[in-house]
Design a protein around this motif. Structure first.
Motif, PDB file in Angstrom:
ATOM      1  N   VAL A 127       0.922  -1.166   0.058  1.00  0.00           N
ATOM      2  CA  VAL A 127      -0.031  -0.065  -0.046  1.00  0.00           C
ATOM      3  C   VAL A 127       0.697   1.297   0.036  1.00  0.00           C
ATOM      4  O   VAL A 127       1.969   1.267   0.770  1.00  0.00           O
ATOM      5  N   CYS A 128       0.762   2.213  -0.837  1.00  0.00           N
ATOM      6  CA  CYS A 128       1.325   3.335  -0.959  1.00  0.00           C
ATOM      7  C   CYS A 128       0.452   4.677  -1.136  1.00  0.00           C
ATOM      8  O   CYS A 128      -0.425   4.445  -1.442  1.00  0.00           O
ATOM      9  N   GLY A 129       1.420   5.814  -0.793  1.00  0.00           N
ATOM     10  CA  GLY A 129       0.554   7.149  -0.981  1.00  0.00           C
ATOM     11  C   GLY A 129      -0.324   7.302   0.196  1.00  0.00           C
ATOM     12  O   GLY A 129      -0.467   6.723   0.823  1.00  0.00           O
ATOM     13  N   ARG A 130      -0.918   8.544   0.121  1.00  0.00           N
ATOM     14  CA  ARG A 130      -2.128   8.943   1.257  1.00  0.00           C
ATOM     15  C   ARG A 130      -3.141   9.482   0.442  1.00  0.00           C
ATOM     16  O   ARG A 130      -3.295  10.090  -0.724  1.00  0.00           O
ATOM     17  N   GLY A 131      -4.250   9.513   1.149  1.00  0.00           N
ATOM     18  CA  GLY A 131      -5.386  10.236   0.807  1.00  0.00           C
ATOM     19  C   GLY A 131      -6.042   9.707  -0.540  1.00  0.00           C
ATOM     20  O   GLY A 131      -6.106   8.659  -0.659  1.00  0.00           O
ATOM     21  N   ASP A 132      -6.269  10.730  -1.342  1.00  0.00           N
ATOM     22  CA  ASP A 132      -6.821  10.438  -2.737  1.00  0.00           C
ATOM     23  C   ASP A 132      -5.780   9.569  -3.537  1.00  0.00           C
ATOM     24  O   ASP A 132      -6.071   9.023  -4.686  1.00  0.00           O
TER      25      ASP A 132
END
Length: 417
Positions: free
Chosen positions: A144-149
């Motif tokens: 899982v990578c990134g944040r929010g949208d």
């Protein structure tokens, strides 16, 4: 949008993008994610050894990277109090790679990225740092990578940790790194204008007990590495930039004017914590480590990119076999590790010896012995053997082009181009 792929590579450095290109050329779907949004940033490694150039040339990206700008450096020299102790001529190596290449790492990464982007099976997620590993039945099945949208879940039978010496992927996997403080120095890196320098060599100057590494850096700059006692930077920084700048100017008198004029704040200096280390294992079910994530090295001998590219070339057939067989277990993904660990141990040993010879203590006895040892080495068969080991590695490593699929797409043929 979630993504399903064959190979998920965490980290768009030399190891990650080289492996991505190798796997794409073998017909795999590859997703690469990186926490940064641009290759236009500072890097500590920008010298390519002949072994690295050989691999890049066989991948078809060396000429393009060089066309973006770089310098051939023909010699490595050790100078003590204006006395030349060692003069290593890379021109004695077999052509066409009888030199070191000073190449901005952004040029190399951009060329590798553009080569990958010609394949419709390539997905790149910028500004998307890894947040967690996804596991099923104990095996890593994605990230899982990134944040929010921008949050993404990437599902893949193999995840590759290529995110450097402080690898977050390695930490998330619970794999321990063993740090080896085998070096007595840290290095403060900075660039100044070249001031007309054209000798195109790498030099270590030993003057006043403070070894300094100097080499030409594109465009029209000099990269300087000023050594200081391990963990000694904080005390020097507390004295203020004026004091620190004066110390550096004294250590590099040929560039004192540029240092005093161009080093304005501590932010103009980059501290490299010099250590070596290795992960206690380089694979897990569904996960494999490469480059600095698996083994970390000092900058001595410019081995970082060399080793990263070699790792990618060695891992390439292992991952190809795994995709063919469907076996993504730790044992299958570790097949390349035993022999590679021998290579890495040899590099650790060689770097420790190089560090002692070039950066070691300045006692009266050492000062007397060093020039004699340097001159003696230059006239023995061992000289050529050591040079070849530094330039090409402990053993020949090649690109398995027999595993490539159809011809590489021409520029502009990739989907969406």
């Amino acid at each position: 949008m979630d993504i399903t792929t064959d190979i998920c590579v965490v980290g768009a450095g030399p190891a990650g993008l080289t492996l991505a290109l190798l796997m794409l050329r073998s017909g795999a779907r590859v997703t690469v994610l990186d926490r940064t949004r641009s290759f236009e940033r500072e890097y500590r490694g920008e010298i390519l050894q002949p072994g690295a150039m050989t691999l890049l040339d066989r991948l078809g990206v060396l000429d393009g990277a060089r066309a973006r700008g770089g310098y051939e450096l023909g010699r490595f020299q050790l100078v003590e109090n204006e006395r030349l102790l060692m003069d290593i001529d890379y021109g004695t190596l077999p052509p066409p790679y009888g030199f070191l290449l000073s190449l901005p790492q952004r040029h190399l990464l951009t060329e590798l990225f553009e080569a990958c982007s010609r394949y419709p099976e390539f997905t790149y997620l910028e500004g998307c740092g890894i947040r967690e590993l996804v596991r099923e039945g104990g095996a890593v099945t994605g990230v899982v990578c990134g944040r929010g949208d921008d949050r993404r879940r990437i599902t893949a039978p193999v995840t590759v940790a290529a995110d450097g010496r402080y690898s977050r992927t390695r930490r998330l996997a619970g794999i321990e790194q063993h740090r080896l403080d085998a070096f007595a120095h840290d290095i403060l890196w900075f660039r100044v204008s070249a001031g007309g320098r054209t000798d195109r060599s790498v030099r270590v100057h030993r003057t006043g007990g403070t070894p300094v590494l100097i080499y030409d850096s594109y465009p029209d700059c000099v990269q300087i590495g000023w050594t200081l006692p391990h963990n000694g930077y904080r005390r020097l920084a507390e004295e203020g930039v004026e004091s620190l700048r004066s110390r550096i100017a004294h250590a590099v008198p040929d560039y004192a004017e540029q240092v005093l004029d161009q080093v304005k704040t501590l932010n103009d200096l980059t501290l490299l914590d010099v250590f070596s280390g290795y992960a206690d294992r380089w694979a897990d079910d569904g996960l494999v480590l490469v480059g600095d994530s698996a083994h970390t090295h000092s900058p001595i001998g410019a081995q970082g990119i060399n080793l990263a590219l070699q790792d990618a070339a060695l891992l390439h057939p292992v991952l190809t076999d795994a995709l063919d067989s469907g076996d993504f277990g730790e044992s299958a993904l570790s097949r390349w590790v035993p022999e590679r660990r021998k290579d890495i141990d040899a590099v650790f040993t060689l770097q420790a010896r190089q560090s002692k010879a070039m950066l070691g203590g300045g006692s009266r006895l050492a000062g007397a012995v060093r020039p004699l040892a340097a001159r003696a080495l230059a006239h023995t068969p061992l000289y050529g053997k050591i040079l070849r080991a530094i330039a090409f590695g402990a053993r020949p490593i090649t690109v398995r082009s027999d595993l490539f699929g159809e011809a590489e797409p021409l520029r502009g043929e990739a989907a969406g181009a």
